[in-house]
Motif scaffolding. Structure first.
Motif, PDB file in Angstrom:
ATOM      1  N   GLY A 398       0.814  -1.201   0.000  1.00 44.77           N
ATOM      2  CA  GLY A 398       0.000   0.000   0.000  1.00 44.77           C
ATOM      3  C   GLY A 398       0.847   1.250   0.000  1.00 44.77           C
ATOM      4  O   GLY A 398       2.001   1.259   0.453  1.00 44.77           O
ATOM      5  N   THR A 399       0.292   2.339  -0.528  1.00 42.55           N
ATOM      6  CA  THR A 399       1.026   3.591  -0.657  1.00 42.55           C
ATOM      7  C   THR A 399       1.435   4.149   0.698  1.00 42.55           C
ATOM      8  O   THR A 399       2.540   4.683   0.862  1.00 42.55           O
ATOM      9  CB  THR A 399       0.171   4.619  -1.423  1.00 42.55           C
ATOM     10  OG1 THR A 399      -0.191   4.086  -2.693  1.00 42.55           O
ATOM     11  CG2 THR A 399       0.932   5.917  -1.619  1.00 42.55           C
ATOM     12  N   GLU A 400       0.563   4.034   1.699  1.00 46.60           N
ATOM     13  CA  GLU A 400       0.864   4.576   3.024  1.00 46.60           C
ATOM     14  C   GLU A 400       2.114   3.940   3.609  1.00 46.60           C
ATOM     15  O   GLU A 400       3.034   4.639   4.047  1.00 46.60           O
ATOM     16  CB  GLU A 400      -0.327   4.335   3.944  1.00 46.60           C
ATOM     17  CG  GLU A 400      -0.096   4.773   5.385  1.00 46.60           C
ATOM     18  CD  GLU A 400      -1.274   4.439   6.282  1.00 46.60           C
ATOM     19  OE1 GLU A 400      -1.053   4.219   7.488  1.00 46.60           O
ATOM     20  OE2 GLU A 400      -2.411   4.404   5.789  1.00 46.60           O
ATOM     21  N   LYS A 401       2.199   2.616   3.600  1.00 46.79           N
ATOM     22  CA  LYS A 401       3.367   1.938   4.175  1.00 46.79           C
ATOM     23  C   LYS A 401       4.617   2.183   3.342  1.00 46.79           C
ATOM     24  O   LYS A 401       5.730   2.272   3.888  1.00 46.79           O
ATOM     25  CB  LYS A 401       3.086   0.445   4.304  1.00 46.79           C
ATOM     26  CG  LYS A 401       2.023   0.113   5.355  1.00 46.79           C
ATOM     27  CD  LYS A 401       1.820  -1.385   5.478  1.00 46.79           C
ATOM     28  CE  LYS A 401       0.778  -1.706   6.558  1.00 46.79           C
ATOM     29  NZ  LYS A 401       0.540  -3.167   6.680  1.00 46.79           N
ATOM     30  N   ALA A 402       4.472   2.292   2.037  1.00 52.94           N
ATOM     31  CA  ALA A 402       5.632   2.562   1.189  1.00 52.94           C
ATOM     32  C   ALA A 402       6.260   3.910   1.546  1.00 52.94           C
ATOM     33  O   ALA A 402       7.493   4.043   1.608  1.00 52.94           O
ATOM     34  CB  ALA A 402       5.224   2.547  -0.281  1.00 52.94           C
ATOM     35  N   LEU A 403       5.434   4.928   1.789  1.00 54.43           N
ATOM     36  CA  LEU A 403       5.960   6.240   2.156  1.00 54.43           C
ATOM     37  C   LEU A 403       6.621   6.212   3.536  1.00 54.43           C
ATOM     38  O   LEU A 403       7.627   6.892   3.761  1.00 54.43           O
ATOM     39  CB  LEU A 403       4.839   7.277   2.114  1.00 54.43           C
ATOM     40  CG  LEU A 403       4.341   7.647   0.702  1.00 54.43           C
ATOM     41  CD1 LEU A 403       3.096   8.509   0.788  1.00 54.43           C
ATOM     42  CD2 LEU A 403       5.439   8.359  -0.086  1.00 54.43           C
ATOM     43  N   VAL A 404       6.083   5.436   4.460  1.00 52.61           N
ATOM     44  CA  VAL A 404       6.714   5.317   5.781  1.00 52.61           C
ATOM     45  C   VAL A 404       8.082   4.640   5.655  1.00 52.61           C
ATOM     46  O   VAL A 404       9.057   5.059   6.294  1.00 52.61           O
ATOM     47  CB  VAL A 404       5.800   4.535   6.740  1.00 52.61           C
ATOM     48  CG1 VAL A 404       6.527   4.236   8.053  1.00 52.61           C
ATOM     49  CG2 VAL A 404       4.528   5.325   7.018  1.00 52.61           C
ATOM     50  N   LEU A 405       8.178   3.606   4.826  1.00 52.94           N
ATOM     51  CA  LEU A 405       9.475   2.957   4.598  1.00 52.94           C
ATOM     52  C   LEU A 405      10.471   3.935   3.969  1.00 52.94           C
ATOM     53  O   LEU A 405      11.665   3.932   4.300  1.00 52.94           O
ATOM     54  CB  LEU A 405       9.289   1.732   3.704  1.00 52.94           C
ATOM     55  CG  LEU A 405       8.545   0.545   4.330  1.00 52.94           C
ATOM     56  CD1 LEU A 405       8.281  -0.533   3.276  1.00 52.94           C
ATOM     57  CD2 LEU A 405       9.347  -0.031   5.494  1.00 52.94           C
TER      58      LEU A 405
END
Length: 573
Positions: A398-405
């Protein structure tokens, strides 16, 4: 360094001090270079081209969301633009250092103009596919790769040296004005007229810059030596950067920043569509917020550099960008996402402008295009890898977790400063020392004759051995950086005070080229070496050319090395 290459005070030294002062304390206005007619014309023409490029980027990204079926393909639009910079920048830098930079830029601009027309026609005919769109954006990226080193290194030919730092800042301001307004304008164009018109606008935007470059007639610099071949020029650029600790640190940090920071742009279409539930106009507004932050960062950069060290500023940019993309990942409100992207844009321009200035102030003119190219390769290589990684992460988690990574990756990039800290942003005098004269020889040789072997004899007292070894370590780096091979320091077994420096060059012309690369800033090393030499005469220098005997089986026996001269001028090594 030979005696006849000692640094002398010149007007260029004063100019360098003014430039360094202006860059360091923020006293130089970013608008000063606009006094130069050619820079002003190129700047405004480039601004129009930047607007076209931003509109085209919005059209390409949004078109891909319409014809692609997975998030990783959408993110590859950004990767296809940055990957060519990583692949071809070094060759482009070598070309820009060896040929007329104006002509190189003209070729690049005309190529991108032709590709943009083809892109618009293909979209208009309705035959566009995801991979065809990636091919067109890849070709435009190839033109960008060719244009980049020539454009950046030609700024020094358009403005006086004292205005160079301001010109770097102004270029950043111009690009980010387009970044702040262009995407929003692109969103309006795409929403109102479609992607075909967006692509056509980009094609038209190249015309002004092509006309300006065609009319520019820079002074022709007489070339005293033949051009390096592409392979040799690329190797020389790699060698110079490998032997330059300041530039190496920039490459590592630039790659780390590009890898993490590209997440904001690569995933922004998905942020607009999925997280804040918007359309192409929302996407343009988010990109515009990023650009507004970048403009603010450009105008604040001089004050921030005066208040903080270079490394502190870069670490802060890493961390601030990481926090911004984390907020963007969690946000579901357009306003909050735009506020976070303003911070991200400011951090983006602060980091990248600092990297660029460090490279330009750490490389002499003969290699500046290749140094900038390698910096671009590292940074855009990180961006290309990041675009793919964050696209794959978005598809999987998901986009949200990708940005956190991506935010975590940026914090790790800040920690790299413990090992690869950037130096203080200052300008060395990297003008050629221009005091070396090609020696006269008693043996007939051609420019391609070689290898040329050089030995220099020093008399060093026992109590000076440790400082001598320390300064010779720096001399070894400079010699190898400029092209010397097989450098060695020898000590005579029968006379412990006799030390011999030895190195070779593949041909006579490469030996001449190596000595012409010595800079004013290198003079201090030669002064330190000569201060430790205790002989009544200056260090003795011999130049010999290697000769083989096995290819002449019937010839009289002769030494394996012929003296180019029995003893040469000791001050012109």
């Amino acid at each position: 360094m030979p005696d006849d290459q000692r640094a002398q005070p010149t007007a260029d030294v004063a100019a360098a001090e003014v430039a360094a002062e202006g860059l360091g304390n923020g006293s130089a206005s970013p608008f000063l270079p606009l006094r130069q007619p050619i820079f002003r014309a190129v700047w405004f023409a480039s601004l129009a081209s930047y607007f076209g490029g931003m509109i085209q980027s919005v059209g390409a990204a949004w078109l891909m969301t319409s014809i692609a079926t997975s998030a990783d393909i959408v993110a590859l639009v950004q990767a296809s633009t940055t990957l060519p910079v990583m692949m071809f920048s070094l060759a482009a830098g070598a070309v820009s250092d060896n040929y007329d930079r104006r002509k190189v830029m003209l070729v690049a601009q005309c190529f991108m103009f032709a590709v943009s027309i083809a892109l618009a026609l293909t979209a208009w005919l309705g035959v566009m596919t995801p991979w065809l769109l990636l091919s067109f954006t890849f070709l435009i990226g190839c033109g960008t790769a060719l244009n980049g080193p020539a454009w950046q290194s030609s700024v020094g030919e358009m403005v006086p040296r004292p205005d160079l730092p301001a010109a770097i800042t102004l270029n950043s301001v111009g690009f980010n004005i387009a970044r702040s307004v262009g995407p929003a304008l692109g969103g309006i164009v795409v929403a109102a007229a479609g992607v075909v018109v967006a692509f056509a606008v980009n094609a038209v935007s190249y015309i002004g810059l092509i006309v300006v470059l065609a009319r520019w007639r820079p002074p022709v610099v007489e070339r005293l030596l033949p051009r390096e071949t592409l392979g040799i020029a690329m190797s020389a650029g790699l060698r110079y950067v490998a032997m330059s600790p300041n530039i190496r640190s920039v490459l590592v940090r630039g790659a780390a920043f590009g890898f993490g920071a590209i997440s904001a742009q690569a995933l922004l279409p998905l942020v607009a569509r999925d997280l804040v539930k918007g359309g192409p106009l929302t996407f343009g507004l988010l990109l515009g917020a990023f650009g507004i932050g970048a403009i603010a960062g450009a105008f604040l950069s001089a004050r921030l550099r005066a208040a903080f060290s270079t490394e502190t500023l870069v670490r802060g940019s890493f961390i601030a960008f990481g926090l911004a993309v984390a907020v963007t990942g969690y946000s579901t409100m357009t306003g909050l996402s735009m506020a976070a992207l303003v911070i991200a844009g400011a951090s983006w321009v602060l980091a990248l402008s600092t990297f660029n200035a460090t490279v330009q102030l750490s490389a002499p003119r003969w290699v500046v295009g290749r140094a900038l190219a390698l910096y671009q390769m590292a940074t855009f290589g990180g961006m290309a890898a990041g675009s793919w990684v964050w696209g794959a992460a978005s598809a999987a988690y998901g986009t949200e977790k990708a940005l956190v990574l991506a935010a975590i990756a940026l914090v790790i990039g800040a920690a790299l400063g413990l090992r690869y800290a950037l130096p203080p942003l200052e300008q060395l005098n990297l003008d050629p020392l221009s005091r070396w004269q090609e020696p006269k020889v008693a043996v007939d040789i051609e420019p391609r004759s070689g290898p040329i072997i050089v030995t220099i004899e020093y008399i060093i007292r026992e109590e000076d051995v440790v400082p001598f070894l320390n300064v010779m370590a720096e001399r070894r780096r400079i010699r190898r950086r400029d092209g010397a091979r097989h450098w060695a320091l020898l000590r005579d077994l029968t006379d412990p005070q006799l030390w011999i420096e030895r190195y070779d060059s593949p041909t006579w012309v490469e030996y001449v080229r190596q000595n012409q690369r010595v800079t004013q800033a290198d003079a201090a090393i030669g002064d330190r070496v000569r201060a430790l030499h205790q002989g009544a005469e200056p260090p003795r220098v011999h130049r010999v050319i290697e000769r083989q005997t096995d290819s002449l089986p019937f010839a009289p026996a002769r030494p394996t090395q012929d003296m180019a001269s029995p003893m040469t001028d000791p001050r012109s090594a």
